[in-house]
Design a protein around this motif. Sequence first.
Motif, mmCIF file in Angstrom:
data_model
loop_
_atom_site.group_PDB
_atom_site.id
_atom_site.type_symbol
_atom_site.label_atom_id
_atom_site.label_comp_id
_atom_site.label_asym_id
_atom_site.label_seq_id
_atom_site.Cartn_x
_atom_site.Cartn_y
_atom_site.Cartn_z
ATOM 1 N N MET A 1 30.863 44.272 40.075
ATOM 2 C CA MET A 1 32.303 44.134 40.128
ATOM 3 C C MET A 1 32.875 44.495 38.758
ATOM 4 O O MET A 1 32.354 44.091 37.736
ATOM 5 C CB MET A 1 32.643 42.683 40.469
ATOM 6 C CG MET A 1 34.112 42.386 40.357
ATOM 7 S SD MET A 1 34.547 40.727 40.892
ATOM 8 C CE MET A 1 33.704 40.644 42.437
ATOM 9 N N LEU A 5 41.095 47.116 37.250
ATOM 10 C CA LEU A 5 41.532 48.203 38.117
ATOM 11 C C LEU A 5 42.256 49.143 37.169
ATOM 12 O O LEU A 5 43.197 48.725 36.498
ATOM 13 C CB LEU A 5 42.473 47.681 39.196
ATOM 14 C CG LEU A 5 41.970 46.479 40.011
ATOM 15 C CD1 LEU A 5 43.060 45.967 40.937
ATOM 16 C CD2 LEU A 5 40.717 46.853 40.791
ATOM 17 N N CYS A 79 48.745 37.678 36.106
ATOM 18 C CA CYS A 79 47.771 38.777 36.078
ATOM 19 C C CYS A 79 48.105 39.677 34.896
ATOM 20 O O CYS A 79 49.224 40.170 34.788
ATOM 21 C CB CYS A 79 47.855 39.593 37.363
ATOM 22 S SG CYS A 79 47.404 38.667 38.834
ATOM 23 N N ASN A 99 41.209 42.600 37.551
ATOM 24 C CA ASN A 99 40.749 42.601 38.931
ATOM 25 C C ASN A 99 40.798 41.164 39.461
ATOM 26 O O ASN A 99 40.043 40.316 38.985
ATOM 27 C CB ASN A 99 39.329 43.159 39.002
ATOM 28 C CG ASN A 99 38.808 43.283 40.401
ATOM 29 O OD1 ASN A 99 39.353 42.722 41.342
ATOM 30 N ND2 ASN A 99 37.726 44.024 40.549
ATOM 31 N N PRO A 100 41.662 40.864 40.440
ATOM 32 C CA PRO A 100 41.754 39.490 40.952
ATOM 33 C C PRO A 100 40.450 38.969 41.549
ATOM 34 O O PRO A 100 40.249 37.756 41.624
ATOM 35 C CB PRO A 100 42.846 39.578 42.024
ATOM 36 C CG PRO A 100 43.677 40.733 41.603
ATOM 37 C CD PRO A 100 42.703 41.722 41.023
ATOM 38 N N GLN A 101 39.556 39.853 41.945
ATOM 39 C CA GLN A 101 38.270 39.403 42.471
ATOM 40 C C GLN A 101 37.465 38.679 41.393
ATOM 41 O O GLN A 101 36.686 37.772 41.708
ATOM 42 C CB GLN A 101 37.484 40.596 43.037
ATOM 43 C CG GLN A 101 38.156 41.269 44.218
ATOM 44 C CD GLN A 101 38.359 40.340 45.390
ATOM 45 O OE1 GLN A 101 37.490 39.528 45.713
ATOM 46 N NE2 GLN A 101 39.506 40.443 46.029
ATOM 47 N N ALA A 118 43.056 36.396 46.516
ATOM 48 C CA ALA A 118 42.525 37.416 45.607
ATOM 49 C C ALA A 118 42.460 38.774 46.295
ATOM 50 O O ALA A 118 42.778 39.800 45.683
ATOM 51 C CB ALA A 118 41.141 37.012 45.097
ATOM 52 N N ASP A 119 42.085 38.781 47.568
ATOM 53 C CA ASP A 119 42.062 40.046 48.319
ATOM 54 C C ASP A 119 43.451 40.668 48.369
ATOM 55 O O ASP A 119 43.614 41.869 48.129
ATOM 56 C CB ASP A 119 41.551 39.827 49.745
ATOM 57 C CG ASP A 119 40.069 39.486 49.807
ATOM 58 O OD1 ASP A 119 39.342 39.700 48.812
ATOM 59 O OD2 ASP A 119 39.642 38.987 50.871
ATOM 60 N N THR A 122 44.485 41.916 44.977
ATOM 61 C CA THR A 122 43.752 43.142 44.655
ATOM 62 C C THR A 122 44.390 44.337 45.343
ATOM 63 O O THR A 122 44.580 45.393 44.715
ATOM 64 C CB THR A 122 42.274 43.015 45.065
ATOM 65 O OG1 THR A 122 41.693 41.906 44.364
ATOM 66 C CG2 THR A 122 41.497 44.280 44.746
ATOM 67 N N ARG A 126 45.960 47.203 43.143
ATOM 68 C CA ARG A 126 45.342 48.518 43.320
ATOM 69 C C ARG A 126 46.408 49.530 43.748
ATOM 70 O O ARG A 126 46.446 50.653 43.261
ATOM 71 C CB ARG A 126 44.210 48.436 44.351
ATOM 72 C CG ARG A 126 43.653 49.767 44.842
ATOM 73 C CD ARG A 126 43.119 50.708 43.790
ATOM 74 N NE ARG A 126 42.014 50.193 43.052
ATOM 75 C CZ ARG A 126 41.672 50.629 41.836
ATOM 76 N NH1 ARG A 126 42.356 51.588 41.243
ATOM 77 N NH2 ARG A 126 40.666 50.113 41.191
#
Length: 139
Positions: A1, A5, A79, A99-101, A118-119, A122, A126
């Motif tokens: 990971m 981004l 973020c 990257n929020p992941q 988080a998804d 992201t 992105r």
Amino acid sequence: MTLALSTTLHTSFADAVDRTRKALADQGFGVLTEIDMKATLKAKLGEDMEDYLILGACNPPLAHRAVTVDRQIGLLLPCNVVVRADPADPGAVLIDAMNPQVMVQVQVADQPGLGAVADDATVALRAAIDSLAGDVGDR
């Protein structure tokens, strides 16, 4: 990971900052904080560096969902999005969004519901980063 981004723009630093703010706004993010690292390091330490701006971006619905799941997630908000001149390529400006992941992996991987936030974050970040590059030459 990956931690970030990212994309690269071949434009002026000021234009890259403007385009980044717009791309974030188009995805529902407001900029709550701004840290000019170049100016700060010069003023506090007398050190010179390339243009380097940290934007603290927040998407209120996503932030609300995240803190509803775990109040400590505020430690990782907003973020961060960094707009920075590339010292190796004077015509390039790098844009990196956290990257929020990574947030889920580091903070509270076992919290149900946080993965979905988080998804979604992201996807939005992105989309903002991807929208910055107007053509293949900007990436």
